[in-house]
Write a protein that holds these residues in place. Structure first.
Motif, PDB file in Angstrom:
ATOM      1  N   VAL A 150      10.159 -66.092  50.676  1.00  0.00           N
ATOM      2  CA  VAL A 150      10.447 -64.714  51.085  1.00  0.00           C
ATOM      3  C   VAL A 150      11.847 -64.350  50.604  1.00  0.00           C
ATOM      4  O   VAL A 150      12.823 -64.999  50.963  1.00  0.00           O
ATOM      5  CB  VAL A 150      10.351 -64.543  52.618  1.00  0.00           C
ATOM      6  CG1 VAL A 150      10.792 -63.149  53.031  1.00  0.00           C
ATOM      7  CG2 VAL A 150       8.935 -64.817  53.101  1.00  0.00           C
ATOM      8  N   THR A 151      11.925 -63.320  49.793  1.00  0.00           N
ATOM      9  CA  THR A 151      13.202 -62.811  49.313  1.00  0.00           C
ATOM     10  C   THR A 151      13.565 -61.598  50.150  1.00  0.00           C
ATOM     11  O   THR A 151      12.800 -60.636  50.204  1.00  0.00           O
ATOM     12  CB  THR A 151      13.114 -62.411  47.822  1.00  0.00           C
ATOM     13  OG1 THR A 151      12.680 -63.542  47.072  1.00  0.00           O
ATOM     14  CG2 THR A 151      14.442 -61.922  47.301  1.00  0.00           C
ATOM     15  N   MET A 152      14.723 -61.655  50.767  1.00  0.00           N
ATOM     16  CA  MET A 152      15.163 -60.553  51.620  1.00  0.00           C
ATOM     17  C   MET A 152      15.510 -59.332  50.763  1.00  0.00           C
ATOM     18  O   MET A 152      15.966 -59.458  49.627  1.00  0.00           O
ATOM     19  CB  MET A 152      16.382 -60.980  52.438  1.00  0.00           C
ATOM     20  CG  MET A 152      16.139 -62.162  53.361  1.00  0.00           C
ATOM     21  SD  MET A 152      15.002 -61.815  54.715  1.00  0.00           S
ATOM     22  CE  MET A 152      16.074 -60.909  55.805  1.00  0.00           C
ATOM     23  N   CYS A 153      15.306 -58.157  51.349  1.00  0.00           N
ATOM     24  CA  CYS A 153      15.580 -56.891  50.685  1.00  0.00           C
ATOM     25  C   CYS A 153      17.059 -56.777  50.312  1.00  0.00           C
ATOM     26  O   CYS A 153      17.934 -57.045  51.125  1.00  0.00           O
ATOM     27  CB  CYS A 153      15.192 -55.751  51.629  1.00  0.00           C
ATOM     28  SG  CYS A 153      15.524 -54.113  50.991  1.00  0.00           S
TER      29      CYS A 153
ATOM     30  N   VAL B 189       7.519 -59.644  57.516  1.00  0.00           N
ATOM     31  CA  VAL B 189       7.729 -60.058  56.131  1.00  0.00           C
ATOM     32  C   VAL B 189       7.921 -58.861  55.200  1.00  0.00           C
ATOM     33  O   VAL B 189       8.927 -58.772  54.485  1.00  0.00           O
ATOM     34  CB  VAL B 189       6.584 -60.975  55.618  1.00  0.00           C
ATOM     35  CG1 VAL B 189       6.669 -61.164  54.109  1.00  0.00           C
ATOM     36  CG2 VAL B 189       6.633 -62.321  56.316  1.00  0.00           C
ATOM     37  N   TYR B 190       6.990 -57.927  55.169  1.00  0.00           N
ATOM     38  CA  TYR B 190       7.108 -56.809  54.227  1.00  0.00           C
ATOM     39  C   TYR B 190       8.252 -55.861  54.565  1.00  0.00           C
ATOM     40  O   TYR B 190       8.990 -55.444  53.664  1.00  0.00           O
ATOM     41  CB  TYR B 190       5.779 -56.069  54.059  1.00  0.00           C
ATOM     42  CG  TYR B 190       4.847 -56.855  53.174  1.00  0.00           C
ATOM     43  CD1 TYR B 190       5.112 -57.008  51.818  1.00  0.00           C
ATOM     44  CD2 TYR B 190       3.737 -57.488  53.693  1.00  0.00           C
ATOM     45  CE1 TYR B 190       4.273 -57.763  51.000  1.00  0.00           C
ATOM     46  CE2 TYR B 190       2.899 -58.244  52.888  1.00  0.00           C
ATOM     47  CZ  TYR B 190       3.172 -58.372  51.548  1.00  0.00           C
ATOM     48  OH  TYR B 190       2.353 -59.113  50.744  1.00  0.00           O
TER      49      TYR B 190
ATOM     50  N   LYS C 161      11.293 -57.571  53.292  1.00  0.00           N
ATOM     51  CA  LYS C 161      11.323 -57.701  51.839  1.00  0.00           C
ATOM     52  C   LYS C 161      11.595 -56.366  51.150  1.00  0.00           C
ATOM     53  O   LYS C 161      12.203 -56.325  50.078  1.00  0.00           O
ATOM     54  CB  LYS C 161       9.986 -58.248  51.319  1.00  0.00           C
ATOM     55  CG  LYS C 161       9.782 -59.719  51.555  1.00  0.00           C
ATOM     56  CD  LYS C 161       8.408 -60.166  51.139  1.00  0.00           C
ATOM     57  CE  LYS C 161       8.324 -60.357  49.654  1.00  0.00           C
ATOM     58  NZ  LYS C 161       7.082 -61.059  49.242  1.00  0.00           N
TER      59      LYS C 161
ATOM     60  N   LYS D  52      14.746 -65.935  59.103  1.00  0.00           N
ATOM     61  CA  LYS D  52      15.010 -66.832  57.974  1.00  0.00           C
ATOM     62  C   LYS D  52      14.607 -68.267  58.308  1.00  0.00           C
ATOM     63  O   LYS D  52      14.107 -68.989  57.442  1.00  0.00           O
ATOM     64  CB  LYS D  52      16.476 -66.767  57.571  1.00  0.00           C
ATOM     65  CG  LYS D  52      16.837 -65.467  56.865  1.00  0.00           C
ATOM     66  CD  LYS D  52      18.305 -65.429  56.503  1.00  0.00           C
ATOM     67  CE  LYS D  52      18.654 -64.174  55.739  1.00  0.00           C
ATOM     68  NZ  LYS D  52      20.090 -64.129  55.394  1.00  0.00           N
TER      69      LYS D  52
END
Length: 92
Positions: free
Chosen positions: A81-84, A43-44, A47, A66
Motif C-alpha cells: 500500500v502506497t500512501m497518497c 485502503v483506497y 491511497k 501502516k
C-alpha cells in the motif's frame, strides 16, 4: 465532495480517539478481524485522497493503518500500500 470529506474526517476522529494508547482496535497483542475490516475500508481513501497534510491530525490512525497494511498476511492479499502523496480531487 466537501461534505463527504467532512463526514470522513469525523469518522477518522472517532477512530483516532479509539486508538489512543492502543496498538490494535480490540486486542492489543495481535491483529483481529476488526482491524482487518476497518483497515481494508481505508485502503483506497488512504491511497488516493488522504495525503500527509490531511492525515497529520490523525496520528494514531496513520500509525495503526501502516502497521496493519505492513503485515505480511495483509500484503499477500492486497499487495504493498502506497500512501497518497497528493490528494486526487473529484471532478466537478
Amino acid at each position: 465532495y466537501d461534505k463527504a470529506k467532512g463526514d470522513f474526517s469525523a469518522a477518522l476522529s472517532v477512530l483516532n480517539t479509539a486508538l489512543e494508547g492502543k496498538t490494535y482496535l480490540v486486542n492489543d497483542d495481535k491483529i483481529t478481524l476488526a482491524d482487518i475490516t476497518v483497515a481494508s475500508a481505508l485502503v483506497y481513501p488512504f491511497k488516493l485522497v488522504c495525503d500527509g497534510k490531511y492525515l497529520k491530525k490523525y496520528k494514531n490512525v496513520t500509525r495503526w493503518f501502516k502497521d496493519c497494511v505492513g503485515q505480511d498476511e495483509f500484503k499477500s492479499v492486497i499487495g504493498e500500500v502506497t500512501m497518497c502523496k497528493k490528494e486526487l480531487k473529484a471532478a466537478q
